[in-house]
Motif scaffolding. Structure first.
Motif, short mmCIF file in Angstrom:
data_model
loop_
_atom_site.label_atom_id
_atom_site.label_comp_id
_atom_site.label_asym_id
_atom_site.label_seq_id
_atom_site.Cartn_x
_atom_site.Cartn_y
_atom_site.Cartn_z
N ILE A 227 6.74 40.71 38.29
CA ILE A 227 7.85 39.79 38.13
C ILE A 227 7.79 38.74 39.22
CG2 ILE A 227 10.37 39.58 38.12
CD1 ILE A 227 10.47 42.45 37.04
N SER A 228 7.57 39.19 40.45
CA SER A 228 7.37 38.31 41.61
C SER A 228 6.41 39.03 42.55
CB SER A 228 8.71 38.00 42.29
OG SER A 228 9.22 39.17 42.90
N ASN A 229 6.28 38.54 43.78
CA ASN A 229 5.37 39.17 44.73
C ASN A 229 5.81 40.57 45.14
OD1 ASN A 229 3.66 37.01 44.75
ND2 ASN A 229 4.58 36.06 46.56
N SER A 230 7.11 40.82 45.12
CA SER A 230 7.61 42.12 45.57
C SER A 230 8.36 42.90 44.49
CB SER A 230 8.52 41.94 46.78
OG SER A 230 9.65 41.18 46.42
N ARG A 231 8.44 42.36 43.27
CA ARG A 231 9.13 43.04 42.17
C ARG A 231 8.17 43.21 41.00
NH1 ARG A 231 14.96 42.96 41.69
NH2 ARG A 231 14.61 42.75 39.47
N PHE A 232 8.21 44.40 40.41
CA PHE A 232 7.31 44.72 39.31
C PHE A 232 8.07 45.48 38.24
CE2 PHE A 232 4.77 44.33 43.09
CZ PHE A 232 3.66 43.61 42.67
N GLU A 233 7.64 45.28 36.99
CA GLU A 233 8.19 46.03 35.87
C GLU A 233 7.16 47.06 35.44
OE1 GLU A 233 10.00 45.35 31.40
OE2 GLU A 233 8.96 43.72 32.40
N PHE B 267 9.99 46.15 46.21
CA PHE B 267 9.47 46.63 47.49
C PHE B 267 10.25 46.09 48.68
CE2 PHE B 267 5.81 47.63 44.85
CZ PHE B 267 5.56 48.91 45.29
N GLN B 268 10.89 44.92 48.58
CA GLN B 268 11.65 44.40 49.72
C GLN B 268 12.88 45.26 50.00
OE1 GLN B 268 12.42 40.29 48.78
NE2 GLN B 268 10.75 39.62 50.14
N GLN B 269 13.57 45.68 48.96
CA GLN B 269 14.76 46.52 49.12
C GLN B 269 14.41 48.01 49.07
OE1 GLN B 269 14.56 44.32 46.47
NE2 GLN B 269 15.63 42.60 47.41
N ARG B 270 13.15 48.32 48.76
CA ARG B 270 12.69 49.71 48.58
C ARG B 270 13.53 50.40 47.52
NH1 ARG B 270 9.53 52.61 52.65
NH2 ARG B 270 8.53 51.05 53.94
N THR B 271 13.56 49.81 46.32
CA THR B 271 14.34 50.36 45.22
C THR B 271 13.50 50.51 43.97
OG1 THR B 271 15.06 48.17 44.54
CG2 THR B 271 16.52 49.37 46.03
N CYS B 272 13.90 51.46 43.16
CA CYS B 272 13.35 51.64 41.82
C CYS B 272 14.54 51.97 40.93
CB CYS B 272 12.32 52.77 41.81
SG CYS B 272 11.58 53.03 40.19
N THR B 273 14.58 51.41 39.73
CA THR B 273 15.76 51.62 38.89
C THR B 273 15.85 53.04 38.35
OG1 THR B 273 14.58 50.66 37.02
CG2 THR B 273 16.06 49.21 38.24
N CYS B 274 14.82 53.84 38.49
CA CYS B 274 14.94 55.26 38.14
C CYS B 274 15.69 56.02 39.24
CB CYS B 274 13.57 55.88 37.91
SG CYS B 274 12.64 56.25 39.41
N ILE C 222 16.78 58.45 46.15
CA ILE C 222 17.39 59.78 46.30
C ILE C 222 16.49 60.70 47.11
CG2 ILE C 222 18.10 61.84 45.03
CD1 ILE C 222 19.01 59.96 42.78
N ASP C 223 15.23 60.82 46.73
CA ASP C 223 14.32 61.75 47.40
C ASP C 223 13.75 61.21 48.70
OD1 ASP C 223 14.56 63.74 45.59
OD2 ASP C 223 12.67 63.38 44.57
N GLY C 224 13.50 59.91 48.74
CA GLY C 224 12.83 59.35 49.91
C GLY C 224 11.32 59.38 49.77
N LEU C 225 10.82 59.93 48.68
CA LEU C 225 9.39 59.93 48.38
C LEU C 225 9.13 58.94 47.25
CD1 LEU C 225 8.66 63.76 48.38
CD2 LEU C 225 7.88 62.10 50.05
N PRO C 226 7.97 58.26 47.28
CA PRO C 226 7.68 57.30 46.21
C PRO C 226 7.60 57.99 44.85
CG PRO C 226 6.02 57.19 47.95
CD PRO C 226 6.94 58.29 48.29
N CYS C 227 8.33 57.45 43.89
CA CYS C 227 8.29 58.01 42.54
C CYS C 227 7.00 57.55 41.85
CB CYS C 227 9.52 57.57 41.76
SG CYS C 227 9.65 55.80 41.53
N GLY C 228 6.79 58.01 40.63
CA GLY C 228 5.58 57.65 39.89
C GLY C 228 5.48 56.16 39.62
N HIS C 229 6.60 55.48 39.45
CA HIS C 229 6.59 54.03 39.20
C HIS C 229 6.06 53.28 40.41
CE1 HIS C 229 10.00 55.78 36.84
NE2 HIS C 229 9.24 55.29 35.88
N VAL C 230 6.52 53.67 41.59
CA VAL C 230 6.07 53.03 42.83
C VAL C 230 4.59 53.30 43.04
CG1 VAL C 230 6.36 53.00 45.34
CG2 VAL C 230 8.35 53.18 43.86
N ILE C 231 4.16 54.53 42.80
CA ILE C 231 2.75 54.88 42.98
C ILE C 231 1.87 54.11 42.00
CG2 ILE C 231 1.10 56.77 42.78
CD1 ILE C 231 3.29 58.60 43.90
#
Length: 144
Positions: free
Chosen positions: A33-39, A52-59, A64-73
């Motif tokens: 979507i941008s340099n730091s946002r992905f779908e 990645f700037q806010q360290r968020t994933c909509t899942c 919640i866990d503090g570990l990268p989810c599958g989407h981030v990986i």
């Protein structure tokens, strides 16, 4: 006390979670979507946004866990980013685990040596004046 020999900087539990997340995201597609946002779209066409700037994933598993989810990986592997350790909370690092337990912890004495104060209050459960809500018990059942 013997030191644990670790091959990675994460705790073994966190390593297994990250490995499971890596295996789950093999067939997902990533669209920038941008340099730091992905779908990220899964095989069921469910869309998730990773920021990645806010360290968020909509899942919300990353928050919640503090570990990268599958989407981030998946986004990291698509961008040829090998190491996802910097995206995990510092609480999951082996160094943090060792610091947690490096101080000496005194053991409790046996129960016979405990000092019990004289002015100790005994708290009884409340008296139930009204019957609790719910389905009544079947007391009129005919035994077979």
């Amino acid at each position: 006390m013997s030191q644990l020999k670790q091959k990675t900087t994460l705790t073994p539990w966190a390593e297994t979670i990250i490995e499971a997340n890596k295996n789950a995201c093999n067939i997902w597609m990533v669209y920038p979507i941008s340099n730091s946002r992905f779908e990220v779209k899964s095989s069921t066409h469910k869309s998730v946004i990773v920021g990645f700037q806010q360290r968020t994933c909509t899942c919300r598993w990353w928050q919640i866990d503090g570990l990268p989810c599958g989407h981030v990986i998946k986004v990291l592997t698509m961008n040829r980013y090998e190491d996802c350790l910097e995206f995990a909370l510092k609480d999951y690092f082996t160094k943090t685990l060792r610091k947690t337990y490096e101080e000496f912890v005194n053991s409790l004495p046996s129960a016979s040596e405990w000092e019990i104060p004289d002015d100790l209050m005994i708290v009884k459960p409340p008296i139930m004046e009204r019957r609790q809500p719910g389905r009544p018990r079947n007391t009129g059942r005919i035994p077979s």
